[in-house]
Design a protein around this motif. Sequence first.
Motif, PDB file in Angstrom:
ATOM      1  N   ASN A  20     -42.678  68.729  -5.879  1.00 27.50           N
ATOM      2  CA  ASN A  20     -42.700  67.688  -6.915  1.00 27.50           C
ATOM      3  C   ASN A  20     -41.295  67.257  -7.317  1.00 27.50           C
ATOM      4  OD1 ASN A  20     -45.392  68.072  -6.942  1.00 27.50           O
ATOM      5  ND2 ASN A  20     -45.531  68.811  -9.054  1.00 27.50           N
ATOM      6  N   VAL A  21     -41.105  65.957  -7.370  1.00 24.83           N
ATOM      7  CA  VAL A  21     -39.854  65.429  -7.911  1.00 24.83           C
ATOM      8  C   VAL A  21     -40.216  64.529  -9.083  1.00 24.83           C
ATOM      9  CG1 VAL A  21     -37.824  64.011  -7.439  1.00 24.83           C
ATOM     10  CG2 VAL A  21     -38.718  65.531  -5.660  1.00 24.83           C
ATOM     11  N   TYR A  22     -39.650  64.823 -10.252  1.00 23.91           N
ATOM     12  CA  TYR A  22     -39.907  64.001 -11.430  1.00 23.91           C
ATOM     13  C   TYR A  22     -38.811  62.949 -11.521  1.00 23.91           C
ATOM     14  CZ  TYR A  22     -43.047  67.801 -12.353  1.00 23.91           C
ATOM     15  OH  TYR A  22     -44.031  68.721 -12.218  1.00 23.91           O
ATOM     16  N   PRO A  23     -39.177  61.692 -11.350  1.00 20.06           N
ATOM     17  CA  PRO A  23     -38.155  60.638 -11.319  1.00 20.06           C
ATOM     18  C   PRO A  23     -37.196  60.700 -12.503  1.00 20.06           C
ATOM     19  CG  PRO A  23     -40.285  59.720 -10.737  1.00 20.06           C
ATOM     20  CD  PRO A  23     -40.526  61.141 -11.138  1.00 20.06           C
ATOM     21  N   LYS A  24     -37.729  60.994 -13.674  1.00 17.37           N
ATOM     22  CA  LYS A  24     -36.897  60.962 -14.883  1.00 17.37           C
ATOM     23  C   LYS A  24     -35.700  61.904 -14.789  1.00 17.37           C
ATOM     24  CE  LYS A  24     -36.393  60.340 -19.501  1.00 17.37           C
ATOM     25  NZ  LYS A  24     -37.237  60.057 -20.606  1.00 17.37           N
ATOM     26  N   GLU A  25     -35.929  63.089 -14.211  1.00 16.53           N
ATOM     27  CA  GLU A  25     -34.834  64.061 -14.108  1.00 16.53           C
ATOM     28  C   GLU A  25     -33.665  63.453 -13.324  1.00 16.53           C
ATOM     29  OE1 GLU A  25     -35.754  67.591 -11.826  1.00 16.53           O
ATOM     30  OE2 GLU A  25     -33.670  68.265 -11.952  1.00 16.53           O
ATOM     31  N   LEU A  26     -34.011  62.809 -12.224  1.00 19.91           N
ATOM     32  CA  LEU A  26     -32.952  62.212 -11.400  1.00 19.91           C
ATOM     33  C   LEU A  26     -32.365  60.972 -12.057  1.00 19.91           C
ATOM     34  CD1 LEU A  26     -34.476  62.518  -7.839  1.00 19.91           C
ATOM     35  CD2 LEU A  26     -32.466  63.680  -8.725  1.00 19.91           C
ATOM     36  N   GLU A  27     -33.232  60.178 -12.685  1.00 23.15           N
ATOM     37  CA  GLU A  27     -32.738  58.957 -13.335  1.00 23.15           C
ATOM     38  C   GLU A  27     -31.698  59.310 -14.402  1.00 23.15           C
ATOM     39  OE1 GLU A  27     -36.944  56.654 -12.483  1.00 23.15           O
ATOM     40  OE2 GLU A  27     -36.490  57.240 -14.536  1.00 23.15           O
ATOM     41  N   GLU A  28     -31.970  60.370 -15.147  1.00 19.45           N
ATOM     42  CA  GLU A  28     -31.006  60.765 -16.184  1.00 19.45           C
ATOM     43  C   GLU A  28     -29.671  61.146 -15.571  1.00 19.45           C
ATOM     44  OE1 GLU A  28     -32.967  63.735 -18.547  1.00 19.45           O
ATOM     45  OE2 GLU A  28     -33.861  62.206 -19.852  1.00 19.45           O
ATOM     46  N   LYS A  29     -29.745  61.872 -14.466  1.00 18.23           N
ATOM     47  CA  LYS A  29     -28.495  62.307 -13.809  1.00 18.23           C
ATOM     48  C   LYS A  29     -27.751  61.104 -13.236  1.00 18.23           C
ATOM     49  CE  LYS A  29     -29.968  66.993 -12.716  1.00 18.23           C
ATOM     50  NZ  LYS A  29     -29.146  67.642 -13.743  1.00 18.23           N
ATOM     51  N   ILE A  30     -28.488  60.204 -12.613  1.00 22.77           N
ATOM     52  CA  ILE A  30     -27.837  59.031 -12.004  1.00 22.77           C
ATOM     53  C   ILE A  30     -27.236  58.140 -13.091  1.00 22.77           C
ATOM     54  CG2 ILE A  30     -28.215  56.957 -10.605  1.00 22.77           C
ATOM     55  CD1 ILE A  30     -30.437  58.543  -9.129  1.00 22.77           C
ATOM     56  N   GLU A  84     -28.125  51.661 -15.141  1.00 19.91           N
ATOM     57  CA  GLU A  84     -29.437  52.316 -15.182  1.00 19.91           C
ATOM     58  C   GLU A  84     -29.985  52.436 -13.780  1.00 19.91           C
ATOM     59  OE1 GLU A  84     -32.377  50.146 -17.289  1.00 19.91           O
ATOM     60  OE2 GLU A  84     -31.888  48.251 -16.344  1.00 19.91           O
ATOM     61  N   SER A  85     -31.117  53.186 -13.691  1.00 18.18           N
ATOM     62  CA  SER A  85     -31.662  53.450 -12.358  1.00 18.18           C
ATOM     63  C   SER A  85     -33.169  53.652 -12.436  1.00 18.18           C
ATOM     64  CB  SER A  85     -31.018  54.711 -11.795  1.00 18.18           C
ATOM     65  OG  SER A  85     -31.332  55.804 -12.635  1.00 18.18           O
ATOM     66  N   ALA A  86     -33.798  53.522 -11.286  1.00 20.41           N
ATOM     67  CA  ALA A  86     -35.220  53.860 -11.161  1.00 20.41           C
ATOM     68  C   ALA A  86     -35.377  54.640  -9.862  1.00 20.41           C
ATOM     69  CB  ALA A  86     -36.062  52.591 -11.117  1.00 20.41           C
ATOM     70  N   VAL A  87     -36.043  55.782  -9.966  1.00 17.99           N
ATOM     71  CA  VAL A  87     -36.244  56.604  -8.776  1.00 17.99           C
ATOM     72  C   VAL A  87     -37.708  56.500  -8.364  1.00 17.99           C
ATOM     73  CG1 VAL A  87     -36.244  58.993  -7.931  1.00 17.99           C
ATOM     74  CG2 VAL A  87     -34.301  58.120  -9.254  1.00 17.99           C
ATOM     75  N   ILE A  88     -37.923  56.213  -7.088  1.00 17.57           N
ATOM     76  CA  ILE A  88     -39.292  55.990  -6.600  1.00 17.57           C
ATOM     77  C   ILE A  88     -39.546  56.815  -5.337  1.00 17.57           C
ATOM     78  CG2 ILE A  88     -39.593  53.653  -7.527  1.00 17.57           C
ATOM     79  CD1 ILE A  88     -38.718  52.588  -4.751  1.00 17.57           C
ATOM     80  N   GLY A  89     -40.821  56.945  -4.986  1.00 19.51           N
ATOM     81  CA  GLY A  89     -41.187  57.575  -3.720  1.00 19.51           C
ATOM     82  C   GLY A  89     -41.659  56.503  -2.760  1.00 19.51           C
ATOM     83  N   VAL A  90     -41.191  56.576  -1.518  1.00 24.40           N
ATOM     84  CA  VAL A  90     -41.678  55.621  -0.505  1.00 24.40           C
ATOM     85  C   VAL A  90     -42.249  56.433   0.655  1.00 24.40           C
ATOM     86  CG1 VAL A  90     -39.960  53.896  -1.193  1.00 24.40           C
ATOM     87  CG2 VAL A  90     -39.483  55.418   0.740  1.00 24.40           C
ATOM     88  N   PRO A  91     -43.178  55.835   1.407  1.00 25.85           N
ATOM     89  CA  PRO A  91     -43.818  56.592   2.484  1.00 25.85           C
ATOM     90  C   PRO A  91     -42.795  57.118   3.500  1.00 25.85           C
ATOM     91  CG  PRO A  91     -44.885  54.455   2.155  1.00 25.85           C
ATOM     92  CD  PRO A  91     -43.660  54.458   1.302  1.00 25.85           C
ATOM     93  N   HIS A  92     -43.029  58.372   3.941  1.00 28.16           N
ATOM     94  CA  HIS A  92     -42.121  58.982   4.924  1.00 28.16           C
ATOM     95  C   HIS A  92     -42.959  59.763   5.933  1.00 28.16           C
ATOM     96  CE1 HIS A  92     -39.149  61.725   6.627  1.00 28.16           C
ATOM     97  NE2 HIS A  92     -38.236  60.848   6.240  1.00 28.16           N
ATOM     98  N   PRO A  93     -42.675  59.574   7.226  1.00 29.61           N
ATOM     99  CA  PRO A  93     -43.537  60.201   8.236  1.00 29.61           C
ATOM    100  C   PRO A  93     -43.573  61.731   8.161  1.00 29.61           C
ATOM    101  CG  PRO A  93     -41.582  59.163   9.238  1.00 29.61           C
ATOM    102  CD  PRO A  93     -41.625  58.744   7.809  1.00 29.61           C
ATOM    103  N   ASP A 145     -25.495  68.767  -7.334  1.00 31.55           N
ATOM    104  CA  ASP A 145     -26.087  68.973  -8.667  1.00 31.55           C
ATOM    105  C   ASP A 145     -27.554  69.398  -8.622  1.00 31.55           C
ATOM    106  OD1 ASP A 145     -26.059  68.959 -11.388  1.00 31.55           O
ATOM    107  OD2 ASP A 145     -26.424  66.807 -11.593  1.00 31.55           O
ATOM    108  N   VAL A 146     -28.289  68.923  -7.614  1.00 26.57           N
ATOM    109  CA  VAL A 146     -29.727  69.233  -7.582  1.00 26.57           C
ATOM    110  C   VAL A 146     -30.142  69.731  -6.197  1.00 26.57           C
ATOM    111  CG1 VAL A 146     -30.340  67.530  -9.353  1.00 26.57           C
ATOM    112  CG2 VAL A 146     -30.382  66.851  -6.970  1.00 26.57           C
TER     113      VAL A 146
END
Length: 517
Positions: free
Chosen positions: A423-433, A441-450, A480-481
Amino acid sequence: MMNLYTFLAQGFPQMGEKPAMILPDGQQISYSTLITRSAQYAQALVNTGAQPGDRVAVQVEKSHEAVALYLGCLRAGTVFLPLNTGYQKSELAYFIGNAQPRVIVCDPGKRETFAEIVSTLNPDPSPAVAGVSVRSAPHTTVLTMDIAGTGSLAEIANTCGADFATFARNPDDLAAILYTSGTTGRSKGAMITHRNLAANAETLVKFWGFTGDDVLLHMLPIYHVHGLFVALHCVLRAGAAMHFEPKFEPSRARALLAKSTVMMGVPTFYTRLLADPNFSKVECTTIRLFVSGSAPLLAESHIEFSARTGQAILERYGMTETGMNTSNPLVGARIAGTVGIPLPGVAVRVREGEITCGANEIGSIEVKGENIFPGYWQMPEKNAEEFTADGFFKTGDMGQWLENGYLQIVGREKDLIITGGLNVYPKELEEKIDALPGVLESAVIGVPHPDFGEAVVAVVVALPAAQIDEATLIATLKADVANFKVPKRVHVVAELPRNAMGKVQKNLLRQQFAALK
Ligand code: AMP
C-alpha cells in the motif's frame, strides 16, 4: 421533529426587517422577504401539482431567489434536487431519468434541453421510500428562473399569497437529493432527510458559535453541501446575515471581509487570497472565524495564512452523504493538516477491516449519527454495502487518529495505490514532495503497470520561476522513503485539475498519465 424550514425559521430574528442577505449591489433581502417569497414559491409548486415527496430538480444560477426557492421546496414538503450549473445534456438526462422529478426549474437557456429530456422519459416507478410519492406515469413540468429570479416560475409565484402553512414532515422524510460528484462510475443521488439537516445545522451553529450578530461571506455555489447546507443553515438558524456573492473573486472577497465576521471557503479560496501580495491582516480584523473544507487544506497554506493574518483557519471534514463529521475547535488548538475532532453527536471510527485502529494507524473512516443519510436513491444493493452491520457509513476516506485525538485524512480509498501488493498512501508522498524546494503542490497517483499492478507516479506543480528535475526529485525521495513508494515518473504541470469545490481530479490525472513513458 418538524419540517426543516420550520426548524430554521425558529432561529429567524424577531425583527423581520433584519437583512438575511446583502447582494453585490448592496440591496438587502430581509428575513420577512425570504418568508414571503418562500411562501409564494411553495404555493407555486403546489399549484403546479407538486405533492410532498415529489422531487423538484433545480439547475439555476446562484441568486437570492434560488435560496427562496429552496426554502419554498422545503415548505411544500417536496424534495429539493440541486444540479451543478455545469452539467450538460447527457448528464442532465441521467439525473432526470433517475430522480423522476415532478418539477424542473432551469435557466431559460436550458428550457429546450430539459423539455427534450422530459419528452424521452420512460415512466420508472420507484420503490417506496419514506415520504416519497410514487407515480406510474410521472408528468414533469419545466419552469424557468434566470439569474434575476424572473421566469415562468416567478410568474406563477407572483400570483400567490404571502402566507403558506408549511407542510409538516416526519424526521425521516426526504428534504433533498444531492448527486455526488462521483469520479468513478455514475454519480449517486444521496437522499438527505429533514432530520439529517436539522441535526447538523444545530450542531454547527453551537460548535462554531454562530449568533444573530454574524455576517457570513458566502461565495460558494449553492448546488453543493458546503454552500447550500453548511453555510446557509448556519446563517438562517442563527438569524444571522450574509454577503451573498455569485462566486469567489479575490478582490471582492478582500473588500467584503472587512464587513463580515465569518468566511466559509474551499481551500482554493485561501490559496488564492494568499497569492495576492496585498492581502493582509488589516482586511481581516472583523473576522472571527475562517472555515475551510470540501478538500484538504495544505498544512503550508494554514501556516502561511496564520502568519499573514494572525488567524488560524478552522478545517472541518464532511461529505454530501453525511454533512459535517469532524471539526477543529472554535476554542482550542486548530491543528494544520488535521480535520479536528468528532462533532458532538457524531461517532467517528477508523478501522482496518473489522479491527479498530490505534493512534497513527491508517484505516477506513466510518461515521454514525443523526447527520448521516439513509442511503442512495434507488440503489438498495449499494446501500447494503455502504453501511456496516452496526449502522456506520463507510465514507470511503482513509485516515488516522493522531496521539492528541485529532483526525487526519489520508485520502480516498480509491486513490490508495497498491504496487507489488504494497500500500502506498498518496498523501504521505504528497506531503514530502510539497516540502521539497521549488515545489508548490503535487498529486500522487497510481497508473497501470504490467509487473506491479500499479506504479506510483507524481504530478508536480513548480513554484513560480522554479525548475523541477525529475531525476533529482526521484533521487531525493529515494533517500527518504522505501523504494516501492518512490515514483517511477514525475510529471511537471502548470496546475492540477480541480473541480468547482477545489478537489483535485485524480481520475483525470490517471487518464492523462496512464502511459508510464
Ligand atoms: P463532497 O461530498 O463533494 O463534499 O466530498 C466529500 C469528500 O471531500 C470527503 O469524502 C473527503 O474525501 C473530502 N473532504 C471534505 N473535507 C475535507 C477535508 N477537510 N480534508 C480532506 N478531505 C476532505
